[in-house]
Scaffold this active site. Structure first.
Site, PDB file in Angstrom:
ATOM      1  N   LEU A 122       0.840  -1.201   0.000  1.00  0.00           N
ATOM      2  CA  LEU A 122       0.000   0.000   0.000  1.00  0.00           C
ATOM      3  C   LEU A 122       0.878   1.254   0.000  1.00  0.00           C
ATOM      4  CD1 LEU A 122      -2.514  -1.530   2.528  1.00  0.00           C
ATOM      5  CD2 LEU A 122      -3.066  -0.804   0.181  1.00  0.00           C
ATOM      6  N   PRO A 123       0.280   2.424  -0.282  1.00  0.00           N
ATOM      7  CA  PRO A 123       1.110   3.632  -0.428  1.00  0.00           C
ATOM      8  C   PRO A 123       1.951   3.964   0.802  1.00  0.00           C
ATOM      9  CG  PRO A 123      -1.056   4.004  -1.377  1.00  0.00           C
ATOM     10  CD  PRO A 123      -1.116   2.671  -0.695  1.00  0.00           C
TER      11      PRO A 123
ATOM     12  N   LYS B 267      14.827   0.453   4.358  1.00  0.00           N
ATOM     13  CA  LYS B 267      14.247   0.906   3.090  1.00  0.00           C
ATOM     14  C   LYS B 267      14.215   2.434   3.007  1.00  0.00           C
ATOM     15  CE  LYS B 267      11.890   1.335  -0.677  1.00  0.00           C
ATOM     16  NZ  LYS B 267      12.578   1.247  -1.962  1.00  0.00           N
TER      17      LYS B 267
ATOM     18  N   LYS C  26       7.801  10.863   0.436  1.00  0.00           N
ATOM     19  CA  LYS C  26       7.361  10.231   1.693  1.00  0.00           C
ATOM     20  C   LYS C  26       8.508   9.444   2.324  1.00  0.00           C
ATOM     21  CE  LYS C  26       6.198   6.266   1.121  1.00  0.00           C
ATOM     22  NZ  LYS C  26       5.800   4.881   0.796  1.00  0.00           N
TER      23      LYS C  26
HETATM   24  P1  NAD Z   1       0.499   2.571  -6.202  1.00  0.00           P
HETATM   25  O1  NAD Z   1      -0.059   3.879  -5.784  1.00  0.00           O
HETATM   26  O2  NAD Z   1       0.721   2.284  -7.632  1.00  0.00           O
HETATM   27  O3  NAD Z   1      -0.401   1.383  -5.598  1.00  0.00           O
HETATM   28  C1  NAD Z   1      -1.055   1.444  -4.370  1.00  0.00           C
HETATM   29  C2  NAD Z   1      -2.350   0.645  -4.477  1.00  0.00           C
HETATM   30  O4  NAD Z   1      -2.972   0.626  -3.190  1.00  0.00           O
HETATM   31  C3  NAD Z   1      -3.364   1.261  -5.450  1.00  0.00           C
HETATM   32  O5  NAD Z   1      -3.807   0.289  -6.381  1.00  0.00           O
HETATM   33  C4  NAD Z   1      -4.489   1.759  -4.547  1.00  0.00           C
HETATM   34  O6  NAD Z   1      -5.765   1.691  -5.157  1.00  0.00           O
HETATM   35  C5  NAD Z   1      -4.372   0.782  -3.384  1.00  0.00           C
HETATM   36  N1  NAD Z   1      -4.946   1.299  -2.140  1.00  0.00           N
HETATM   37  C6  NAD Z   1      -4.835   2.546  -1.614  1.00  0.00           C
HETATM   38  N2  NAD Z   1      -5.504   2.600  -0.456  1.00  0.00           N
HETATM   39  C7  NAD Z   1      -6.049   1.394  -0.231  1.00  0.00           C
HETATM   40  C8  NAD Z   1      -6.837   0.829   0.802  1.00  0.00           C
HETATM   41  N3  NAD Z   1      -7.211   1.535   1.873  1.00  0.00           N
HETATM   42  N4  NAD Z   1      -7.220  -0.473   0.688  1.00  0.00           N
HETATM   43  C9  NAD Z   1      -6.866  -1.210  -0.382  1.00  0.00           C
HETATM   44  N5  NAD Z   1      -6.108  -0.734  -1.397  1.00  0.00           N
HETATM   45  C10 NAD Z   1      -5.711   0.553  -1.313  1.00  0.00           C
HETATM   46  O7  NAD Z   1       1.875   2.437  -5.382  1.00  0.00           O
HETATM   47  P2  NAD Z   1       3.128   1.475  -5.733  1.00  0.00           P
HETATM   48  O8  NAD Z   1       4.059   2.217  -6.628  1.00  0.00           O
HETATM   49  O9  NAD Z   1       2.638   0.126  -6.100  1.00  0.00           O
HETATM   50  O10 NAD Z   1       3.843   1.435  -4.304  1.00  0.00           O
HETATM   51  C11 NAD Z   1       3.350   0.639  -3.230  1.00  0.00           C
HETATM   52  C12 NAD Z   1       4.358   0.711  -2.088  1.00  0.00           C
HETATM   53  O11 NAD Z   1       5.632   0.236  -2.534  1.00  0.00           O
HETATM   54  C13 NAD Z   1       4.615   2.151  -1.573  1.00  0.00           C
HETATM   55  O12 NAD Z   1       4.817   2.105  -0.192  1.00  0.00           O
HETATM   56  C14 NAD Z   1       5.877   2.566  -2.301  1.00  0.00           C
HETATM   57  O13 NAD Z   1       6.588   3.569  -1.614  1.00  0.00           O
HETATM   58  C15 NAD Z   1       6.627   1.245  -2.367  1.00  0.00           C
HETATM   59  N6  NAD Z   1       7.572   1.075  -3.478  1.00  0.00           N
HETATM   60  C16 NAD Z   1       7.250   1.473  -4.756  1.00  0.00           C
HETATM   61  C17 NAD Z   1       8.171   1.277  -5.782  1.00  0.00           C
HETATM   62  C18 NAD Z   1       7.892   1.684  -7.219  1.00  0.00           C
HETATM   63  O14 NAD Z   1       8.817   1.679  -8.042  1.00  0.00           O
HETATM   64  N7  NAD Z   1       6.661   2.021  -7.584  1.00  0.00           N
HETATM   65  C19 NAD Z   1       9.409   0.664  -5.500  1.00  0.00           C
HETATM   66  C20 NAD Z   1       9.678   0.243  -4.203  1.00  0.00           C
HETATM   67  C21 NAD Z   1       8.757   0.443  -3.192  1.00  0.00           C
END
Ligand code: NAD
Length: 302
Positions: free
Chosen positions: A71-72, A171, A240
């Site tokens: 999740l975010p 991380k 963040k």
């Molecule tokens: P994203 O915003 O693409 O995905 C988040 C998902 O969570 C969305 O599909 C959203 O609809 C869902 N969501 C939000 N609130 C929700 C809730 N209350 N219940 C259920 N679902 C909910 O984000 P992402 O890029 O996939 O990143 C996810 C995590 O991984 C974050 O913490 C981010 O910092 C970390 N991360 C991302 C990357 C990257 O390259 N994108 C790399 C490493 C780590």
């Protein structure tokens, strides 16, 4: 990769840029998934394309052996575990392992009768897709051992970093280092270009010299100079993460002036960026500060 001996049924919450390919890799490895995303359309599409169950409420996760959250941020992880229609945590059988793979605050993880593991990742959407993520694991050894077969599907390098919270701390610190590296590279480009240096030559020199870092090697040409801005990692999420690192330093009494400055710079870049902007678009922050724009350069990958 065959299915783990103890964990077979897995709940997966958060099918975003990272969660979608990660969940798909678990299905492909033979795990039985129940998925959830707040975006109903996305949830239903994943479930129908991959032949797995979708949970409309916490009770839909009854019977799973482990739950992964992607999740975010940590606030949303806590909301899902504690508040979503009575809390997902309350719907899980005792002994179920909850693995938070989001990048969350190390000190914000809530407990409620389930075993918790933190296992945030690095490697981006490409790493999630290929199952080659770096995974930074924190938690009790027995709980970690139960979910290791899942993590082995998702990651190429697994690091045991210590007790619960250590993975999240590691991380955030990694992403602070990455953001600081990007910041230095962005300033090199702006200063050098104003002085009269060619941006492509600058990147080539950095990458053959001691100023190179992950941004200069992998991203400046393919993402920044080309103005592609398409890594799939949101600027707001990187801001963040730097905030988590700076908050961690403050909470434990470490003076880290560059980390605090990087937090401010990235918070401003995110606040000034378009909604949903990719982290690579942070270059615009430096461009706006200097009322200038680097020339867009059409370049092949790399
Ligand atoms: P994203 O915003 O693409 O995905 C988040 C998902 O969570 C969305 O599909 C959203 O609809 C869902 N969501 C939000 N609130 C929700 C809730 N209350 N219940 C259920 N679902 C909910 O984000 P992402 O890029 O996939 O990143 C996810 C995590 O991984 C974050 O913490 C981010 O910092 C970390 N991360 C991302 C990357 C990257 O390259 N994108 C790399 C490493 C780590």
């Amino acid at each position: 990769m065959s299915t783990g001996e103890t964990v077979r049924r897995v709940g997966f919450v958060g099918l975003g840029n990272m969660g979608w390919p990660m969940a798909r890799n678990l299905v492909d490895a033979g795990f039985e998934l129940t998925v959830r995303d707040a975006d109903r359309e996305r949830q239903e599409r994943f479930a129908s394309e991959h032949g797995c169950a979708a949970a409309q409420a916490p009770a839909g996760f009854g019977g799973v052996d482990a739950v992964i959250t992607m999740l975010p941020n940590g606030k949303i992880v806590r909301e899902v575990l504690l508040d979503w229609e009575g809390g997902l945590g309350a719907a899980l059988a005792p002994g179920t392992v909850v693995v938070d793979m989001s990048s969350s605050e190390p000190m914000g993880t809530a407990e409620r009768g389930v075993a918790l593991v933190d296992a945030p990742v690095s490697g981006g959407v490409k790493g999630a897709d290929a199952g080659t993520l770096s995974i930074m694991i924190g938690g009790d050894a027995a709980a970690v051992a139960r979910v290791r077969p899942l993590l082995e599907v998702l990651g190429g390098r697994l690091f045991d970093t210590g007790p619960l919270g250590c993975g999240h701390a590691m991380k955030a610190l990694n992403n602070y280092a990455a953001a600081a590296g990007y910041s230095a590279a962005a300033e090199v480009l702006l200063i050098g270009a104003r002085f009269g240096l060619d941006p492509t030559t600058m990147v080539d020199v950095l990458n053959a010299s001691s100023g190179r870092n992950d941004t200069t090697e992998r991203l400046l040409k393919s993402q920044v100079l080309t103005r592609t801005f398409s890594t799939g990692f949101a600027l707001a999420l990187l801001a963040k993460d730097v905030g988590i690192a700076a908050g961690l330093a403050e909470a434990i009494g470490i003076e880290a002036p560059l980390c605090q400055l990087t937090r401010r710079v990235w918070a401003e870049a995110a606040a000034g960026g378009e909604p949903g902007a990719d982290c690579m678009a942070a270059i615009r922050y430096w461009e706006e500060l200097n009322a200038t724009e680097l020339p867009a350069i059409p370049l092949a990958e790399g």
